[in-house]
Design a protein around this motif. Structure first.
Motif, PDB file in Angstrom:
ATOM      1  N   GLN A 124       0.507 -13.676  12.874  1.00  0.00           N
ATOM      2  CA  GLN A 124       1.757 -12.962  12.592  1.00  0.00           C
ATOM      3  C   GLN A 124       1.927 -12.690  11.104  1.00  0.00           C
ATOM      4  O   GLN A 124       2.504 -11.692  10.710  1.00  0.00           O
ATOM      5  CB  GLN A 124       2.936 -13.797  13.096  1.00  0.00           C
ATOM      6  N   ASP A 125       1.434 -13.628  10.303  1.00  0.00           N
ATOM      7  CA  ASP A 125       1.519 -13.481   8.860  1.00  0.00           C
ATOM      8  C   ASP A 125       0.766 -12.218   8.426  1.00  0.00           C
ATOM      9  O   ASP A 125       1.263 -11.410   7.641  1.00  0.00           O
ATOM     10  CB  ASP A 125       0.883 -14.725   8.231  1.00  0.00           C
ATOM     11  N   PHE A 126      -0.430 -12.063   8.968  1.00  0.00           N
ATOM     12  CA  PHE A 126      -1.238 -10.885   8.674  1.00  0.00           C
ATOM     13  C   PHE A 126      -0.523  -9.613   9.128  1.00  0.00           C
ATOM     14  O   PHE A 126      -0.400  -8.647   8.375  1.00  0.00           O
ATOM     15  CB  PHE A 126      -2.611 -10.992   9.353  1.00  0.00           C
ATOM     16  N   GLU A 127      -0.033  -9.637  10.356  1.00  0.00           N
ATOM     17  CA  GLU A 127       0.663  -8.465  10.914  1.00  0.00           C
ATOM     18  C   GLU A 127       1.850  -8.063  10.025  1.00  0.00           C
ATOM     19  O   GLU A 127       2.100  -6.886   9.805  1.00  0.00           O
ATOM     20  CB  GLU A 127       1.214  -8.770  12.319  1.00  0.00           C
ATOM     21  N   TRP A 128       2.571  -9.061   9.548  1.00  0.00           N
ATOM     22  CA  TRP A 128       3.759  -8.815   8.730  1.00  0.00           C
ATOM     23  C   TRP A 128       3.382  -8.118   7.416  1.00  0.00           C
ATOM     24  O   TRP A 128       3.923  -7.066   7.076  1.00  0.00           O
ATOM     25  CB  TRP A 128       4.484 -10.142   8.465  1.00  0.00           C
ATOM     26  N   HIS A 129       2.413  -8.685   6.684  1.00  0.00           N
ATOM     27  CA  HIS A 129       1.970  -8.073   5.425  1.00  0.00           C
ATOM     28  C   HIS A 129       1.443  -6.657   5.684  1.00  0.00           C
ATOM     29  O   HIS A 129       1.742  -5.719   4.958  1.00  0.00           O
ATOM     30  CB  HIS A 129       0.851  -8.897   4.786  1.00  0.00           C
ATOM     31  N   MET A 130       0.662  -6.554   6.746  1.00  0.00           N
ATOM     32  CA  MET A 130      -0.001  -5.282   7.048  1.00  0.00           C
ATOM     33  C   MET A 130       1.005  -4.199   7.410  1.00  0.00           C
ATOM     34  O   MET A 130       0.869  -3.056   6.991  1.00  0.00           O
ATOM     35  CB  MET A 130      -0.951  -5.529   8.238  1.00  0.00           C
ATOM     36  N   SER A 131       2.030  -4.586   8.175  1.00  0.00           N
ATOM     37  CA  SER A 131       2.985  -3.560   8.576  1.00  0.00           C
ATOM     38  C   SER A 131       3.804  -3.113   7.367  1.00  0.00           C
ATOM     39  O   SER A 131       4.164  -1.945   7.251  1.00  0.00           O
ATOM     40  CB  SER A 131       3.856  -4.034   9.748  1.00  0.00           C
ATOM     41  N   ASN A 132       4.061  -4.024   6.419  1.00  0.00           N
ATOM     42  CA  ASN A 132       4.720  -3.617   5.173  1.00  0.00           C
ATOM     43  C   ASN A 132       3.868  -2.601   4.416  1.00  0.00           C
ATOM     44  O   ASN A 132       4.359  -1.565   3.973  1.00  0.00           O
ATOM     45  CB  ASN A 132       4.950  -4.829   4.262  1.00  0.00           C
ATOM     46  N   VAL A 133       2.589  -2.920   4.274  1.00  0.00           N
ATOM     47  CA  VAL A 133       1.698  -2.025   3.531  1.00  0.00           C
ATOM     48  C   VAL A 133       1.644  -0.659   4.213  1.00  0.00           C
ATOM     49  O   VAL A 133       1.775   0.384   3.568  1.00  0.00           O
ATOM     50  CB  VAL A 133       0.273  -2.621   3.401  1.00  0.00           C
ATOM     51  N   GLU A 134       1.481  -0.651   5.532  1.00  0.00           N
ATOM     52  CA  GLU A 134       1.387   0.614   6.265  1.00  0.00           C
ATOM     53  C   GLU A 134       2.667   1.436   6.103  1.00  0.00           C
ATOM     54  O   GLU A 134       2.611   2.643   5.889  1.00  0.00           O
ATOM     55  CB  GLU A 134       1.060   0.352   7.748  1.00  0.00           C
ATOM     56  N   THR A 135       3.808   0.756   6.163  1.00  0.00           N
ATOM     57  CA  THR A 135       5.089   1.458   6.006  1.00  0.00           C
ATOM     58  C   THR A 135       5.205   2.073   4.618  1.00  0.00           C
ATOM     59  O   THR A 135       5.579   3.239   4.466  1.00  0.00           O
ATOM     60  CB  THR A 135       6.265   0.468   6.222  1.00  0.00           C
ATOM     61  N   TRP A 136       4.870   1.295   3.590  1.00  0.00           N
ATOM     62  CA  TRP A 136       5.059   1.771   2.220  1.00  0.00           C
ATOM     63  C   TRP A 136       4.078   2.882   1.851  1.00  0.00           C
ATOM     64  O   TRP A 136       4.441   3.828   1.165  1.00  0.00           O
ATOM     65  CB  TRP A 136       4.970   0.602   1.233  1.00  0.00           C
ATOM     66  N   VAL A 137       2.837   2.742   2.287  1.00  0.00           N
ATOM     67  CA  VAL A 137       1.870   3.793   1.960  1.00  0.00           C
ATOM     68  C   VAL A 137       2.228   5.088   2.715  1.00  0.00           C
ATOM     69  O   VAL A 137       2.176   6.177   2.149  1.00  0.00           O
ATOM     70  CB  VAL A 137       0.409   3.366   2.247  1.00  0.00           C
ATOM     71  N   SER A 138       2.662   4.976   3.977  1.00  0.00           N
ATOM     72  CA  SER A 138       3.087   6.176   4.717  1.00  0.00           C
ATOM     73  C   SER A 138       4.279   6.825   4.045  1.00  0.00           C
ATOM     74  O   SER A 138       4.368   8.045   3.966  1.00  0.00           O
ATOM     75  CB  SER A 138       3.538   5.869   6.146  1.00  0.00           C
ATOM     76  N   SER A 139       5.216   5.999   3.568  1.00  0.00           N
ATOM     77  CA  SER A 139       6.402   6.567   2.938  1.00  0.00           C
ATOM     78  C   SER A 139       6.029   7.258   1.628  1.00  0.00           C
ATOM     79  O   SER A 139       6.573   8.316   1.303  1.00  0.00           O
ATOM     80  CB  SER A 139       7.474   5.491   2.772  1.00  0.00           C
ATOM     81  N   ALA A 140       5.063   6.705   0.902  1.00  0.00           N
ATOM     82  CA  ALA A 140       4.588   7.365  -0.321  1.00  0.00           C
ATOM     83  C   ALA A 140       3.974   8.721   0.019  1.00  0.00           C
ATOM     84  O   ALA A 140       4.207   9.723  -0.671  1.00  0.00           O
ATOM     85  CB  ALA A 140       3.560   6.487  -1.027  1.00  0.00           C
ATOM     86  N   LEU A 141       3.240   8.763   1.111  1.00  0.00           N
ATOM     87  CA  LEU A 141       2.591  10.006   1.533  1.00  0.00           C
ATOM     88  C   LEU A 141       3.640  11.057   1.901  1.00  0.00           C
ATOM     89  O   LEU A 141       3.533  12.217   1.502  1.00  0.00           O
ATOM     90  CB  LEU A 141       1.667   9.720   2.715  1.00  0.00           C
ATOM     91  N   THR A 142       4.672  10.645   2.623  1.00  0.00           N
ATOM     92  CA  THR A 142       5.753  11.563   2.989  1.00  0.00           C
ATOM     93  C   THR A 142       6.418  12.113   1.734  1.00  0.00           C
ATOM     94  O   THR A 142       6.668  13.312   1.618  1.00  0.00           O
ATOM     95  CB  THR A 142       6.805  10.828   3.860  1.00  0.00           C
ATOM     96  N   ASN A 143       6.697  11.220   0.775  1.00  0.00           N
ATOM     97  CA  ASN A 143       7.333  11.653  -0.464  1.00  0.00           C
ATOM     98  C   ASN A 143       6.505  12.693  -1.210  1.00  0.00           C
ATOM     99  O   ASN A 143       7.032  13.678  -1.722  1.00  0.00           O
ATOM    100  CB  ASN A 143       7.584  10.453  -1.381  1.00  0.00           C
ATOM    101  N   GLN A 144       5.193  12.478  -1.247  1.00  0.00           N
ATOM    102  CA  GLN A 144       4.343  13.432  -1.959  1.00  0.00           C
ATOM    103  C   GLN A 144       4.350  14.780  -1.246  1.00  0.00           C
ATOM    104  O   GLN A 144       4.317  15.827  -1.877  1.00  0.00           O
ATOM    105  CB  GLN A 144       2.913  12.902  -2.057  1.00  0.00           C
ATOM    106  N   ASN A 145       4.415  14.736   0.083  1.00  0.00           N
ATOM    107  CA  ASN A 145       4.391  15.990   0.837  1.00  0.00           C
ATOM    108  C   ASN A 145       5.676  16.788   0.697  1.00  0.00           C
ATOM    109  O   ASN A 145       5.648  18.016   0.773  1.00  0.00           O
ATOM    110  CB  ASN A 145       4.099  15.719   2.321  1.00  0.00           C
TER     111      ASN A 145
END
Ligand SMILES: *[C@@H]1O[C@H](CO)[C@@H](O)[C@H](O)[C@H]1NC(C)=O
Length: 193
Positions: A124-145
């Protein structure tokens, strides 16, 4: 004894310097991204620290994306100081600066989150860190677009901003793909008997 030691050292050094394994690993991993040759170009200088690690590869890709986002943010900030911008362009540049500021923050958080994960981060620890990273990188991508959306239909300023953002978003899309790849490979690894 000394001589043997010396030759052993040279031997080991030769092996290390001639191996292409790190680059092969980067190439193979980059094949799964939307912009593979850009991916290899951006990441090959990190080969030494990536070695064969999906984790380090994902981190290096997000660092590359963060650096590019910082450059793009600095670029639009400079544009705001240009005279002769139409009011609509000025507003769009201002919006783009705040968008890119958020983008830099998200990518910075993503790098920090990836740094918090160690070899033994699992479950769960891994899933938690990973889902944060995925959310933030996707949001950065949306912002750039969305950055070049406010400039109306055409114009020189729109063109240069669009070029810059397209480049930044290609690099970020690659980073997201490699982050996802890391998540998948980790899951597979943890399900090994
Ligand atoms: C992220 O931001 C913090 C605080 O501004 C800074 O100290 C750190 O170096 C940044 N990390 C990267 C990878 O740029």
């Amino acid at each position: 004894m000394k001589k043997i030691g010396f030759y052993l050292l040279v031997f080991v050094a030769t092996i290390r310097c001639t191996t292409t394994a790190p680059i092969d690993f980067i190439r193979a991993s980059c094949k799964t991204t939307l912009h593979p040759s850009l991916c290899v170009r951006c990441l090959s200088s990190y080969a030494g620290s990536i070695k064969g690690s999906d984790h380090h590869l994902a981190k290096a890709a997000v660092i590359v994306s963060l650096n590019e986002a910082k450059l793009a943010a600095a670029f639009v900030s400079k544009l705001a100081r240009l005279s002769g911008l139409k009011p609509r362009e000025y507003q769009a540049v201002k919006d783009c600066i705040s968008t890119m500021t958020n983008c830099v923050v998200s990518l910075n958080q993503s790098v920090q989150e990836l740094e918090r994960m160690g070899r033994r981060t699992a479950g769960q620890d891994f899933e938690w860190h990973m889902s944060n990273v995925e959310t933030w990188v996707s949001s950065a991508l949306t912002n750039q677009n969305i950055c070049s959306g406010g400039f109306g239909v055409d114009g020189h300023v729109k063109d240069v901003v669009t070029k810059r953002m397209v480049y930044a978003s290609q690099v970020t899309s690659n980073a997201l793909a490699l982050v996802n790849r890391f998540a998948v490979s980790h899951k597979k690894g943890s399900h090994k008997p």
